[in-house]
Structure formats: C-alpha cells, structure tokens
Write an enzyme that holds these catalytic residues in place. Structure first.
Site, PDB file in Angstrom:
ATOM      1  N   ASP A   1    -119.834 -25.686 -27.275  1.00 37.27           N
ATOM      2  CA  ASP A   1    -118.816 -24.779 -27.816  1.00 37.27           C
ATOM      3  C   ASP A   1    -117.424 -25.199 -27.335  1.00 37.27           C
ATOM      4  O   ASP A   1    -117.276 -25.980 -26.377  1.00 37.27           O
ATOM      5  CB  ASP A   1    -119.144 -23.357 -27.327  1.00 37.27           C
TER       6      ASP A   1
ATOM      7  N   ASP B   1    -118.673 -17.991 -36.939  1.00 36.62           N
ATOM      8  CA  ASP B   1    -119.284 -16.868 -36.217  1.00 36.62           C
ATOM      9  C   ASP B   1    -119.667 -15.759 -37.182  1.00 36.62           C
ATOM     10  O   ASP B   1    -120.361 -14.827 -36.807  1.00 36.62           O
ATOM     11  CB  ASP B   1    -118.310 -16.318 -35.171  1.00 36.62           C
TER      12      ASP B   1
HETATM   13  C1  DGJ Z   1    -118.185 -18.746 -29.818  1.00 28.22           C
HETATM   14  C2  DGJ Z   1    -119.385 -19.177 -30.603  1.00 28.22           C
HETATM   15  O1  DGJ Z   1    -119.046 -19.469 -31.905  1.00 28.22           O
HETATM   16  C3  DGJ Z   1    -120.422 -18.066 -30.520  1.00 28.22           C
HETATM   17  O2  DGJ Z   1    -121.516 -18.396 -31.319  1.00 28.22           O
HETATM   18  C4  DGJ Z   1    -120.821 -17.862 -29.103  1.00 28.22           C
HETATM   19  O3  DGJ Z   1    -121.467 -19.001 -28.629  1.00 28.22           O
HETATM   20  C5  DGJ Z   1    -119.604 -17.546 -28.259  1.00 28.22           C
HETATM   21  N1  DGJ Z   1    -118.561 -18.494 -28.443  1.00 28.22           N
HETATM   22  C6  DGJ Z   1    -119.972 -17.474 -26.804  1.00 28.22           C
HETATM   23  O4  DGJ Z   1    -118.889 -17.333 -25.994  1.00 28.22           O
END
Ligand code: DGJ
Length: 733
Positions: free
Chosen positions: A475, A545
C-alpha cells in the site's frame, strides 16, 4: 511487423499488422512526423513528404542554410529555436541558455528490444527496434528516439535517451518520452479522472485550441489523473472509427498533453512531468525516459482496448500468476479495520473456508502498536497483543484452516510515532528547517537513498521468510510533499521525484526476484498508483477502495479501457457500502467483483446462512469461469455512464468457444421489457448454448440481432451469463 527505411526519400516506416507510423528527414536535418494510421501497403509514399502544415503567408525561418517553419510536425520538438508549442526537450546549458536544435544524424534497425535501465518496460524476443539519432551540435548531445514493435501487437513502444557527449554538464529541464503531431480531424479527447474512491472515470470533450494537460505532481500517478489519453474521430464507437491511445509505463509525476495549434495541428506529448524536474547530465552520462505506448485502431475503441490488454498480458506483466488462477481471498480491512486479533482472524478464516474462499489477507494494523492510523509505520514487527504467536503461528493456524495467508505492508512510509522515525528522522522526505507536511499522520521515506531501500528490503524479506506468507498487498497512502533529501546535494534536488520512482522500482524488483512465487498486489490508498509501471512488478493492483458495485461500474469501465480485467483488484463488500452507504444485492456486488481478481472484504462470520450459501455459489462460478476473464477478449457492450440505465460487458474466451456476459441494471425504467444486446467477437457460424438452459443461439444472430436481455426487477440488479459453443455437428440437422 517491419521497420523500413527508404533511403531515396529518407522516410522511415514502422509497420505493425494493421498500422503504419511514418517519419521523414526534411532537408537532411529535421525529423518530421508524417503519418500514423491504417497500414499503408503502398511502399511508395514519398509524396506525403514534407507535410505542409505551414502558414500560407508567413516567412519561413532559416538555420544552417535550411528553410523551415516552427509549425512543422516535428517528431521530437525541442525548445528554443522556433517551435512555440509545447516541446519535448528543454536543455539548459552551463551558460544558462535554453536553446536546443536537433538535427538528424542517422539510424539503426535491430532485432529485439533493448531494456530501459532501471525502468519497467515491455519486453519480448519477437520485436524489432528502430533507433533514430539526433544531435544537438553546440552542446554535443546525442538524442536517441527509440521505436519498437512486436510481431503480435499493433502497439508501438517509444522511449528517448539523451547522452551527453560534450565537455560540459547540462541540465535537462524537460525530456518527454514521445510526441505525435497529427492533423486534427475534429477529434475528441478522452482522459481518465477522479479522486479517492472514484478513480479513472472516463471524461470526453472535443479537442479545442490551446493546451489540455493531465498530469501528476503527487509523486505517484494519482487518483485524480491518469497517464493516458485517447483521441477518437467524431462519433467513434466501440466498433468503428479511429482511436489513438497513448499510455506511459511510469508510476510517478507525469505529463500528458494535447495541444491544438493555430494551424489545426494536434500535438500529443507524454512523459515525466517537467514540473519540479531537473536532471544534471555530466559528460558521458545518459538519461532514459520511461516508455510510452502508442496504439492506433481503425476499428473503434474496443479494438484499441484489446491491443492494450494483449500487449500488457503478453509483454509487460511478468508475474507467474498472470496465467494462474488467483486464490479467492478475503481481506479483513472493512471487516475489522484495526480492531482484530489472532482469534478473530482465525474465525474469519474458518467461515471463509466453509464457502470456498482460499486465502486470508491480514490488512493494516498487525505491527508495532498500531491501533489506528497514527503510529508504527516503519516498525515492521508483530504487535504481540494482537498476534501473541507472531506471524508464524498465525500463518500456521490460517493454513491449518485450509487457507493461504497474506499480509498488508506500507513500506514507503514512516509514522512520526515509530521506532524507525525516532532512530532515523532524516530518512523521511523533508527540507531542513521546515515542518514536514503530514498526510494520514505519516511521512514518506526517502527512497532515493540506498540505505533506506536496503533497510526496507531487509525488513520485508525477513518478514516473508519468517512465515508462510504467499501474498503481499503493498500500500501507499499519501502523496509526496516537502521534496528534500539528505542524500542529494542541492543541484540534484530536481532529480528527486524520478529517483524516488527508480528507488521504488528497484525495491520491488528485488522483492519479486527474491520471492518469485509471491503474489504481489500493489495499492495506493485505493487506486492511486494503478499504472503499467506497477504492473511490471505485480499482476494485480487494488483498483479502488470503493467496492460499491454501482460506483465500481464507472471505475472498472475506465480502468478496463486500458488494463486487462485480470489486473483489477475487486472484492465483494457489505451493504451498506463503507464509501457511500449504498445498498445493493449481494449477487450484484459479486458479479461486478468477478470482472476483476475476485475476493471478499467483509466479516463473513456476520453473514447469514443464506448469504454464505450464495457466496459458495459465486466461488464455484468464479472457479468455472475465471480463466475467461483472465485470458479472454473484452468487449464493452453498453455503458451506464452513457445510457444511465444499464451496463454490459462481454468476455470471449480463447478460441471463441465460450463467453461471459455481465449485465448490470442500475435503474429500473418503464420501457420495453426486452433489450437486444448486440454481442461481439463470436464465430458467426457457431451455435452457443446459454449454460444451464437448452436455449441455443447462433453467433451470427447474437452479433447482428443481439441477445434478448429481459428487464430485471428493481435497481442495481444484475445477471452473469455463460455461453458455450456447441460441437460443430450440433448445428447440422
Ligand atoms: C488503503 C487501502 O486502499 C485499503 O484497502 C486499506 O489497506 C487501507 N489503506 C489500510 O490502511
């Protein structure tokens, strides 16, 4: 495939199966763009040259005894000597002048395709490459324009190298990867835009006089803009019309620009963003740009899309998972956020197993003392309160439940509240004497520094060696600001953004080399770094997300315009969706997620028995059909973005022996009870049976008259249909 140089007319022709790209050397000096479009079969095209995009009455300019106009279609325009449009190259000399005059010097045609040092790029043996050499005489710079083609693709791959063969240091202020000057034909321009939870939505507008720019200065490709432009002829559709696509294999600051000049000439440029960029080039040094991918289709947008998909599947994505069935995963982020422990994860795994889910991914919050997003990034060791037996024990227990195990990491970041930051405060990107701008309570680590990359690699490697971890979600939750590095002197600070990207690439390269069987999924706060550069390292990228299937239709439509379905991370979420509260049927969430990598992001222990039964059915279906999405040809049949009512896409399996049709009705409308969805890519003389029924259709009828799709009841409803080709004898009665 074939690259041809016609000596007499000094014309270069680059042929792919269906397209031709042409340049010519004007008056022995200026490399001029001539043509990009449908394949020219007549080798005698010299009459096209020179292109007379010059004003009728203005005087020409003159240099070295050669008359020219600054409005000419230069193949690689440079700043400072008469071309007043956006140019591809700006060089500052020691004396502070910015004059660059490129003259043709020669060429080389070779088999194969050279790598671009330090950068991801397409690869393959079945390629041919043309290098055209230009020289800036006063500074003694050699500029190499590179064009490669593969014998199985209609794409043209371009990159540029600048070599300082002079005696003095120069400063590259702008070095773009590619430029195309083409006559405008009332074209329209489509680009991809959005924000967090709404990435890569398609936006189309007419090409207008002036410059239209999409770019990023965020240090990553970004949620907001995308390094892609598509130019289409008026009224072009999925099936007909001209479509030019241009994409950049890069994951940092980029610039893509369409400029309509006063002589109705359209200039498209793409490359590293010159904003904040300056690259000192000492004698003997070279600078290589990222690769630009050019695709032209005379048969509409759909064929352009499929060329990108096949190029990326055949020549960019290296992961062994590209052609493998990916495990159906369940990720605990939206199920628990930071509030989990070993028991909770094992409970999720147990329930997940019972419906056929194959991997548990532990998301953010397992390390340091991270119970919210305010601490511990950089401290890549287990929080014993949550996971008393460490990663090894957790992985063993998850494996014991019959699931594979994966973890979340955010290697590029450091929390101010972390042991790492307390030990190495200077490892954060920062300008001495200034407060560092905070983003999501975290700073960005300085990947331009080798010791930082080494630390990160060692940390990740030791985690991955410590337990049976088969998947990593990498990430990156904030953009780059406060550009400054203790490792670079002030003269080199303009290198920072690009060096950061090179550091990131080298780190991921080491990771995939050390763990070749690891399934890596890149992510950046959702889809903030979904680009071909990252696909070189990971076969899939978290698309957004936002898992609400209705919002996802737009996100996935825009993403799939360029990228194969197999690259789109997609999960089933709960209703109410966590990004927008929308309530949708479980089957619609599943059908939309099945267009991507497919998995779940919810607390399965809280699902009803009926829902779990449904999940088991989706998983079985996914196993049956995922090879079609992974390897097949994608056709966009209808877009809810355009019609406001329904979305539809079709994926035809290799050999046209089966296909999937997904129909999502976003809004119930009182209209005719039945739609006729005209399908594509089938064998006209074949018969296809709708699986689970005795209903048989000919490919010909499905493509011409269409598939009769009955109106579904209610909003946000969907169906996923599978059709199978009948053996040839079946049709002969
Ligand atoms: C952003 C990601 O896109 C989410 O899926 C998740 O992993 C969060 N960060 C966790 O902090």
């Amino acid at each position: 495939m074939g690259i041809v140089y016609q000596e007499k007319s000094e014309i270069f022709q680059i042929h792919t199966t269906n397209t031709t790209y042409m340049m010519g050397v004007y008056a022995g000096v200026h490399l001029q763009h001539l043509y990009y479009g449908r394949k020219l079969t007549d080798p005698n095209c010299a009459y096209l040259f020179p292109r007379k995009e010059t004003p009728a009455v203005l005087h020409s300019m003159k240099r070295g005894g050669v008359d020219f106009f600054g409005t000419m279609p230069f193949e690689y325009p440079a700043f400072g000597t008469g071309d007043f449009r956006g140019t591809a190259l700006t060089v500052r000399s020691q004396g502070g002048h910015r004059i660059c005059s490129l003259a043709y010097e020669g060429y080389k045609i070779t088999d194969g395709k050279p790598r671009i040092p330090g950068l991801p790029a397409t690869f393959g043996d079945n390629a041919q490459t043309l290098e055209v050499f230009l020289r800036e005489e006063a500074l003694n710079l050699k500029v190499i324009l590179r064009y490669s083609v593969f014998d199985d693709s209609d794409a043209i791959l371009r990159s540029t190298t600048v070599v300082n063969e002079g005696q003095e240091k120069v400063y590259l202020e702008n070095v773009l990867s590619a430029c195309i000057d083409m006559p405008n034909e009332s074209y329209e321009l489509t680009t991809l835009h959005g924000t967090w939870a709404r990435e890569r939505n398609m936006v189309k507008r007419p090409v207008m006089p002036g410059k239209f720019t999409v770019d990023s200065v965020a240090g990553r490709t970004s949620h907001e803009n995308h390094p892609f432009m598509m130019v289409t002829s008026p009224g072009a559709t999925q099936k007909q019309g001209d479509a030019y696509g241009i994409n950049l294999v890069y994951s940092g600051n980029f610039l893509a620009q369409a400029e309509l000049g006063h002589l109705d000439n359209l200039r498209l440029t793409i490359g590293v963003n010159p904003e904040g960029f300056e690259w000192p080039l000492s004698p003997g040094e070279r600078f290589d740009t990222p690769e630009a991918v050019l695709v032209y289709s005379a048969e509409g947008i759909g064929s352009m899309t499929r060329t990108f998909h096949n190029l990326y599947r055949n020549h960019l994505i290296r992961s062994p998972y590209l052609h493998r069935e990916r495990p159906i995963l369940i990720n605990n982020w939206e199920a628990t956020y930071f509030d989990f422990n070993e028991e909770k994860l094992v409970a999720i795994a147990r329930e997940a197993k019972s419906v056929g889910i194959e991997m548990l991914v532990m998301d953010d919050g397992w390390f340091g003392h991270r119970n919210n997003d305010e601490s511990s990034l950089g401290d890549w060791f287990v929080n014993p309160e949550k996971l008393p037996g460490g990663l090894k024990q957790l992985a063993e227990r998850i494996n014991g439940e019959g699931l594979k195990f994966g973890i979340w990491l955010e290697p590029e970041m450091v929390s101010p509240d972390s042991e790492l930051y307390r030990k190495h405060p200077d490892w954060a990107i920062q300008v001495p004497g200034r407060e560092i701008t905070m983003g999501r309570h975290q700073y960005v680590l300085d990947l331009t520094r080798q010791e930082v990359c080494d630390y990160l690699f060692d940390s990740i490697a030791s985690i991955l060696h410590s337990a049976n971890i088969e998947y990593v979600k990498w990430d990156m939750n904030r953009s780059l600001t406060d550009i400054g590095s203790a490792g670079l002197d002030s003269v080199c600070m303009g290198q920072f953004y690009h060096r950061y990207v090179l550091g990131l690439y080298s780190l991921q390269e080491r990771l995939v080399q050390e763990f070749p069987d690891l399934l890596l999924e890149n992510c950046a706060g959702g889809g903030g770094r979904f680009d071909p550069g990252m696909l070189y390292y990971s076969p899939q990228i978290w698309t957004s997300d936002n898992m609400d299937p209705i919002q996802r239709l737009l996100i996935q439509e825009g993403t799939a315009l360029v990228y194969p379905l197999s690259t789109m991370g997609a999960h089933v979420c709960v209703a109410n969706n966590h990004c927008n509260g929308r309530v949708t049927p479980l089957h619609t969430r599943a059908h939309v997620a099945m267009a991507g990598t497919f998995g779940y992001e919810l607390d399965i222990t809280k699902m009803s028995q009926e829902e779990r039964t449904q999940c088991a059915q989706f998983n079985a279906k996914h196993h049956q059909y995922s090879h079609i999405n992974r390897e097949g040809d994608y056709y966009r049949i209808a877009s809810a973005r355009e019609n406001g009512v329904y979305d539809c896409w079709q994926v035809v399996g290799r050999g046209q022996t089966e296909f999937l049709l997904t129909y999502v009705q976003v809004r119930f409308e009182s209209r005719s009870k039945r739609l006729q969805l005209r399908l594509e890519g089938l064998q006209a003389d074949a018969l296809y049976r709708l699986s689970g029924t005795e209903q048989v259709y000919s490919g010909d009828a499905l493509m011409k008259a269409g598939y009769p799709m009955d109106m579904l009841w209610g909003d946000n409803n969907s169906v996923l249909l599978h059709f199978e080709k009948l053996p040839e004898e079946a049709g002969k009665e």
